[in-house]
Design a protein around this motif. Structure first.
Motif, short mmCIF file in Angstrom:
data_model
loop_
_atom_site.label_atom_id
_atom_site.label_comp_id
_atom_site.label_asym_id
_atom_site.label_seq_id
_atom_site.Cartn_x
_atom_site.Cartn_y
_atom_site.Cartn_z
N ALA A 28 0.83 -1.21 0.00
CA ALA A 28 0.00 0.00 0.00
C ALA A 28 0.86 1.26 0.00
O ALA A 28 0.46 2.29 -0.56
N ALA A 29 2.03 1.20 0.59
CA ALA A 29 2.90 2.38 0.68
C ALA A 29 3.84 2.54 -0.50
O ALA A 29 4.32 3.64 -0.77
N LEU A 30 4.11 1.46 -1.21
CA LEU A 30 5.10 1.50 -2.29
C LEU A 30 4.47 1.97 -3.60
O LEU A 30 3.59 1.32 -4.14
N PRO A 31 4.91 3.10 -4.12
CA PRO A 31 4.36 3.61 -5.37
C PRO A 31 4.50 2.60 -6.51
O PRO A 31 5.57 2.00 -6.68
N GLY A 32 3.42 2.37 -7.23
CA GLY A 32 3.45 1.47 -8.38
C GLY A 32 3.38 0.00 -8.05
O GLY A 32 3.40 -0.83 -8.96
N VAL A 47 5.53 -7.45 -7.88
CA VAL A 47 5.25 -6.93 -9.21
C VAL A 47 4.97 -5.45 -9.02
O VAL A 47 4.13 -5.07 -8.18
N ALA A 48 5.69 -4.61 -9.76
CA ALA A 48 5.53 -3.16 -9.62
C ALA A 48 5.77 -2.48 -10.96
O ALA A 48 6.53 -2.97 -11.79
N THR A 49 5.14 -1.34 -11.14
CA THR A 49 5.40 -0.52 -12.31
C THR A 49 6.16 0.72 -11.85
O THR A 49 5.97 1.20 -10.74
N ALA A 50 7.02 1.19 -12.71
CA ALA A 50 7.80 2.38 -12.40
C ALA A 50 8.02 3.18 -13.68
O ALA A 50 8.17 2.61 -14.76
N PHE A 137 8.30 6.18 2.20
CA PHE A 137 8.43 6.42 3.64
C PHE A 137 7.39 7.41 4.14
O PHE A 137 6.92 7.29 5.27
N THR A 138 7.00 8.37 3.34
CA THR A 138 5.94 9.30 3.73
C THR A 138 4.63 8.55 3.91
O THR A 138 3.92 8.72 4.92
N ARG A 139 4.28 7.71 2.95
CA ARG A 139 3.03 6.95 3.01
C ARG A 139 3.07 5.91 4.13
O ARG A 139 2.08 5.71 4.84
N ASP A 143 0.51 5.98 7.36
CA ASP A 143 -0.35 4.83 7.67
C ASP A 143 -0.15 4.39 9.12
O ASP A 143 -1.12 4.18 9.85
N LEU A 144 1.10 4.24 9.54
CA LEU A 144 1.36 3.81 10.92
C LEU A 144 0.85 4.82 11.93
O LEU A 144 0.24 4.46 12.93
N GLU A 145 1.13 6.09 11.68
CA GLU A 145 0.69 7.12 12.62
C GLU A 145 -0.82 7.20 12.71
O GLU A 145 -1.37 7.43 13.78
#
Length: 153
Positions: A28-32, A47-50, A137-139, A143-145
């Motif tokens: 959920a936090a990792l872009p793509g 599996v990710a897109t970049a 890291f922002t996302r 989420d944790l906070e």
């Protein structure tokens, strides 16, 4: 390319470590990120897109956790194949330090690319990698906070 960074997360170290090992929360936090599946206690299939400069690619690969010292640190190694775009590989060390009721997460990472991605030039690749890391890291911290925040009265 080398990346270093630090984030203060308003959550206890044990919860941060648990989240760093939760494929759903990482995805959920990792872009793509399209999918992140636990293969074993220490391995994930990804599996990710970049998009890096003018090149967009879909990467398939794996991430392996090593030197795990819960809830203090771990090293991770990953590699992905992006078809005609090339290959990406890297490793990172993540350490968690208690800071009152919060956690300071520090990371150092090294990554390599080959193929068309490498032809873009180091500056373009470095900028994309920093953007992805900052966004992750922002996302992740948000989420944790949000989960740690007390419920409204």
């Amino acid at each position: 390319m080398d990346l270093t960074g630090e984030r203060r997360i308003a959550a206890p170290r044990e919860r941060v470590f648990q989240a760093l090992n939760d494929p759903d929360r990482l995805a959920a936090a990792l872009p793509g990120c399209e999918s992140l599946t636990r293969v074993s206690d220490t391995e994930f299939a990804a599996v990710a897109t970049a998009k890096v400069g003018p090149i967009a690619a879909r990467f398939t690969g794996k991430v392996v956790l090593e030197e795990v010292e819960a809830p203090v640190r771990y090293r991770l190694r990953g590699e992905g194949k992006g078809g005609a775009a090339g290959l990406a590989s890297g490793e990172a060390e993540v350490t968690l330090h208690e800071d009152g009721g919060a956690t300071v997460l520090r990371y150092t990472a090294r990554a390599k690319v080959s193929g068309k991605l490498a032809q873009l030039g180091q500056r373009v690749v470095d900028t994309a990698a920093r953007s992805i890391a900052d966004s992750f890291f922002t996302r992740f911290a948000a989420d944790l906070e949000a989960r740690e925040a007390p419920p409204p009265a």
